[in-house]
Design a protein around this motif. Structure first.
Motif, mmCIF file in Angstrom:
data_model
loop_
_atom_site.group_PDB
_atom_site.id
_atom_site.type_symbol
_atom_site.label_atom_id
_atom_site.label_comp_id
_atom_site.label_asym_id
_atom_site.label_seq_id
_atom_site.Cartn_x
_atom_site.Cartn_y
_atom_site.Cartn_z
ATOM 1 N N TYR A 122 0.836 -1.205 0.000
ATOM 2 C CA TYR A 122 0.000 0.000 0.000
ATOM 3 C C TYR A 122 0.871 1.255 0.000
ATOM 4 O O TYR A 122 0.637 2.195 -0.757
ATOM 5 C CB TYR A 122 -0.938 0.003 1.214
ATOM 6 C CG TYR A 122 -1.845 1.206 1.225
ATOM 7 C CD1 TYR A 122 -3.083 1.162 0.594
ATOM 8 C CD2 TYR A 122 -1.464 2.391 1.839
ATOM 9 C CE1 TYR A 122 -3.919 2.264 0.579
ATOM 10 C CE2 TYR A 122 -2.291 3.507 1.823
ATOM 11 C CZ TYR A 122 -3.519 3.438 1.200
ATOM 12 O OH TYR A 122 -4.328 4.541 1.175
ATOM 13 N N GLU A 125 2.493 1.935 -3.356
ATOM 14 C CA GLU A 125 1.574 2.389 -4.400
ATOM 15 C C GLU A 125 0.944 3.749 -4.104
ATOM 16 O O GLU A 125 0.753 4.557 -5.007
ATOM 17 C CB GLU A 125 0.468 1.348 -4.587
ATOM 18 C CG GLU A 125 -0.458 1.661 -5.736
ATOM 19 C CD GLU A 125 -1.513 0.588 -5.926
ATOM 20 O OE1 GLU A 125 -2.621 0.941 -6.369
ATOM 21 O OE2 GLU A 125 -1.229 -0.588 -5.620
ATOM 22 N N LYS A 126 0.645 4.047 -2.842
ATOM 23 C CA LYS A 126 -0.199 5.199 -2.550
ATOM 24 C C LYS A 126 0.400 6.282 -1.652
ATOM 25 O O LYS A 126 -0.163 7.357 -1.545
ATOM 26 C CB LYS A 126 -1.502 4.717 -1.923
ATOM 27 C CG LYS A 126 -2.232 3.703 -2.775
ATOM 28 C CD LYS A 126 -3.698 3.796 -2.606
ATOM 29 C CE LYS A 126 -4.372 2.663 -3.346
ATOM 30 N NZ LYS A 126 -4.990 3.048 -4.548
ATOM 31 N N ALA A 127 1.503 6.011 -0.995
ATOM 32 C CA ALA A 127 2.026 6.984 -0.031
ATOM 33 C C ALA A 127 2.539 8.243 -0.722
ATOM 34 O O ALA A 127 3.120 8.195 -1.801
ATOM 35 C CB ALA A 127 3.133 6.362 0.813
ATOM 36 N N TYR A 128 2.339 9.345 -0.048
ATOM 37 C CA TYR A 128 2.773 10.652 -0.529
ATOM 38 C C TYR A 128 4.207 10.945 -0.122
ATOM 39 O O TYR A 128 4.974 11.530 -0.867
ATOM 40 C CB TYR A 128 1.815 11.712 0.040
ATOM 41 C CG TYR A 128 2.196 13.140 -0.239
ATOM 42 C CD1 TYR A 128 2.177 13.642 -1.532
ATOM 43 C CD2 TYR A 128 2.573 13.981 0.797
ATOM 44 C CE1 TYR A 128 2.527 14.959 -1.786
ATOM 45 C CE2 TYR A 128 2.925 15.297 0.562
ATOM 46 C CZ TYR A 128 2.893 15.783 -0.737
ATOM 47 O OH TYR A 128 3.248 17.076 -0.984
ATOM 48 N N ASP A 184 0.379 9.095 6.045
ATOM 49 C CA ASP A 184 0.615 7.951 5.160
ATOM 50 C C ASP A 184 0.586 6.641 5.932
ATOM 51 O O ASP A 184 0.021 5.647 5.472
ATOM 52 C CB ASP A 184 1.972 8.090 4.456
ATOM 53 C CG ASP A 184 1.911 8.988 3.224
ATOM 54 O OD1 ASP A 184 0.809 9.223 2.694
ATOM 55 O OD2 ASP A 184 2.986 9.444 2.780
ATOM 56 N N ASP A 187 -3.023 5.702 6.856
ATOM 57 C CA ASP A 187 -3.731 5.150 5.703
ATOM 58 C C ASP A 187 -3.315 3.694 5.463
ATOM 59 O O ASP A 187 -4.154 2.828 5.198
ATOM 60 C CB ASP A 187 -3.445 5.973 4.446
ATOM 61 C CG ASP A 187 -4.093 7.349 4.484
ATOM 62 O OD1 ASP A 187 -4.989 7.585 5.327
ATOM 63 O OD2 ASP A 187 -3.702 8.195 3.651
ATOM 64 N N ALA A 188 -2.019 3.414 5.554
ATOM 65 C CA ALA A 188 -1.527 2.049 5.316
ATOM 66 C C ALA A 188 -2.010 1.084 6.402
ATOM 67 O O ALA A 188 -2.282 -0.079 6.112
ATOM 68 C CB ALA A 188 0.004 2.060 5.240
#
Length: 192
Positions: A122, A125-128, A184, A187-188
């Motif tokens: 995750y 792929e998605k962390a800022y 981040d 979210d993960a």
């Protein structure tokens, strides 16, 4: 330079190169020496502050079983760390590297390994603010699961004997704002 040897060592050499990288060229080393070294002390102060904030955040998460960071009072070798990890002015400098273990859904190592895989995938792929990488000490925040990445070639029993767990995550804090790093991570943790 070149490495010359028997073909039987090729895979070991490639594994070493993957984990440790190639030789730093003079062109790449020069900016680090000229621009990076003078700001190292300032960067470390910021990175350590972020590491402490992130470590304290992770300690409060129900999906995290354990957090190891020398700056935390719960660190098993805190007294030793306080003696050895000091800044040039003698202040405690616990660094910017931490390790935490995710819990599995049913308490088994396998489910912890699956949780770590979902978590790291995750983030990748998605962390800022967080980058999946096996390197250390960057100005960017880097994350990895040592059990399945840097130490993958070591037998599982040996990794566990040495304290490396399937759900373990290594995080090297960079210069990003700690609020963004925590966002981040939050979210993960939702996907674990």
């Amino acid at each position: 330079g070149a490495v010359i040897g028997a073909n039987e060592y090729f895979n070991l050499l490639m594994l070493y190169r993957k984990d440790f990288g190639g030789v730093l060229s003079p062109t790449n080393a020069w900016p680090i020496l000229v621009y990076g070294l003078p700001t190292l002390a300032t960067r470390m102060v910021n990175q350590q502050k972020s590491a402490m904030q992130v470590a304290e955040f992770l300690q409060r998460q129900p999906k995290v079983g354990r957090v190891l960071y020398p700056g935390l009072p719960s660190f098993p070798q805190r007294d030793l760390a306080r003696r050895q990890m000091t800044s040039p002015d003698g202040a405690f400098a616990p660094g910017c590297m931490l390790y935490f273990e995710l819990k599995g859904r049913d308490g088994t190592g396998n489910s912890a390994a699956e949780a770590a895989e979902r978590f790291v995938d995750y983030v990748a792929e998605k962390a800022y603010t967080i980058t999946l990488a096996v390197s250390l000490g960057q100005i960017k925040t880097l994350i990895e699961n040592p059990f399945s990445m840097t130490h993958a070639a070591i037998p599982d029993e040996e990794k566990i004997r040495c304290g490396l767990q399937p759900g373990g995550i290594r995080l090297s804090l960079g210069l990003e704002d700690w609020h963004d790093i925590i966002a981040d991570l939050e979210d993960a943790l939702e996907v674990v």
